[in-house]
Design an enzyme around this catalytic site. Structure first.
Site, PDB file in Angstrom:
ATOM      1  N   SER A 133     -39.307   5.305 -22.908  1.00  0.00           N
ATOM      2  CA  SER A 133     -39.375   4.247 -23.914  1.00  0.00           C
ATOM      3  C   SER A 133     -39.679   2.931 -23.217  1.00  0.00           C
ATOM      4  CB  SER A 133     -38.046   4.141 -24.660  1.00  0.00           C
ATOM      5  OG  SER A 133     -37.985   2.959 -25.447  1.00  0.00           O
ATOM      6  N   TYR A 146     -28.536   3.499 -25.182  1.00  0.00           N
ATOM      7  CA  TYR A 146     -29.852   4.136 -25.305  1.00  0.00           C
ATOM      8  C   TYR A 146     -30.790   3.590 -24.233  1.00  0.00           C
ATOM      9  CZ  TYR A 146     -34.273   5.680 -27.340  1.00  0.00           C
ATOM     10  OH  TYR A 146     -35.508   6.258 -27.534  1.00  0.00           O
TER      11      TYR A 146
END
Length: 286
Positions: A133, A146
């Site tokens: 990501s 996360y």
């Protein structure tokens, strides 16, 4: 009869980025096996499906052994399985929840990698592509755990590529920004919520939903995965779409501009001093 096509295994392929990636790899000439925890039917997907839970050593071993039994080799592993977390302050998640997030998003990749590497080493060839990501290189307030998993994925991928190159195996990490997929529909909620954060986390969540409406679809990531899989000399890190611009900002923009841009995009300073006018808004996250 074993296929003469290159063999690809894509985790988390029942929907979103995983499904798009498996489909495009099949069109590019791979024989593809996708996975999901519930072992979804192949249906009209154009690729086979296997049951696999990346948090289970036994499940990972069984799925990889089944693929090797069917095909005798594995040429490409795409580690895509993972889940998202609803915006929350770091202290709103217990240690058990933090471990659960890492168990899927990071240790799931470690399990899969350890399962396929003996076969790739025996072949003296192979590709591993990890779906990370933009949060693997940019900060994201109220997504600390996360973000930590994605930083771990990026670091693991780069180090692993150095280890394996001389064995004929290459590792890449693909780091998209906002992607409009079902991945974002079932986010894990914090298990230790605190009233003090309720308002600001609600605002961040609304902002994320706004951006997702106009975000790229999973095909953008799938195209980059196919490119990395078929490249003669693959890059270690790929940033599809808007994420490429974000990576350049991270590399070249002054820290103060980047900091202000992140806060501006998430509207964290609406009642405080506004960031400089030239601070770019930094769209974040897959």
């Amino acid at each position: 009869m074993k296929s003469r096509q290159p063999i690809a295994l894509v985790t988390g392929a029942s929907s979103g980025i995983g499904e798009a990636t498996a489909g495009q790899l099949a069109k590019a000439g791979y024989k593809v096996y996708g996975t999901s925890r519930r072992g979804a039917q192949s249906g009209q997907r154009g690729f086979e499906m296997l049951a696999l839970d990346v948090t289970s050593d036994a499940s990972v071993e069984a799925a990889v052994n089944a693929l090797i039994h069917y095909e005798g080799r594995i040429d490409l592993l795409v580690n895509n399985a993972g889940f998202g977390v609803a915006p929350a302050a770091a202290e709103e998640s217990s240690l058990d929840q933090a471990r659960a997030i890492f168990d899927t998003n990071f240790f799931g990749i470690v399990r899969m990698t350890r399962a396929v590497l003996p076969h790739m080493r025996q072949q003296h060839s192979g590709r591993i592509i990890n779906i990370g990501s933009v949060l693997g290189f940019l900060p994201m307030p109220y997504m600390a755990l996360y973000s930590a998993t994605k930083h771990a994925v990026a670091g693991y991928s780069e180090a692993l590529d150095h280890e394996l190159r001389t064995l004929g195996i290459h590792v890449s990490v693909v780091e998209p920004a906002y992607i409009n997929t079902p991945f974002d529909a079932n986010l894990m909620k914090p298990d230790a919520p605190l009233d003090v954060y309720r308002g600001i986390c609600g605002g961040v969540e609304r902002r994320v939903k706004e951006v997702l409406v106009g975000a790229d679809g999973p095909e953008v990531v799938a195209e980059i995965v196919v490119k990395a899989a078929m490249a003669t000399s693959p890059e270690i890190r790929y940033a599809p779409g808007l994420a490429k611009r974000m990576r350049l900002l991270r590399r070249f923009a002054p820290a103060s501009v980047l900091d202000a841009g992140v806060r501006k995009d998430l509207r964290l300073d609406t009642s405080a001093t506004m960031p400089p006018r030239d601070a770019a808004a930094i769209p974040l996250s897959r």
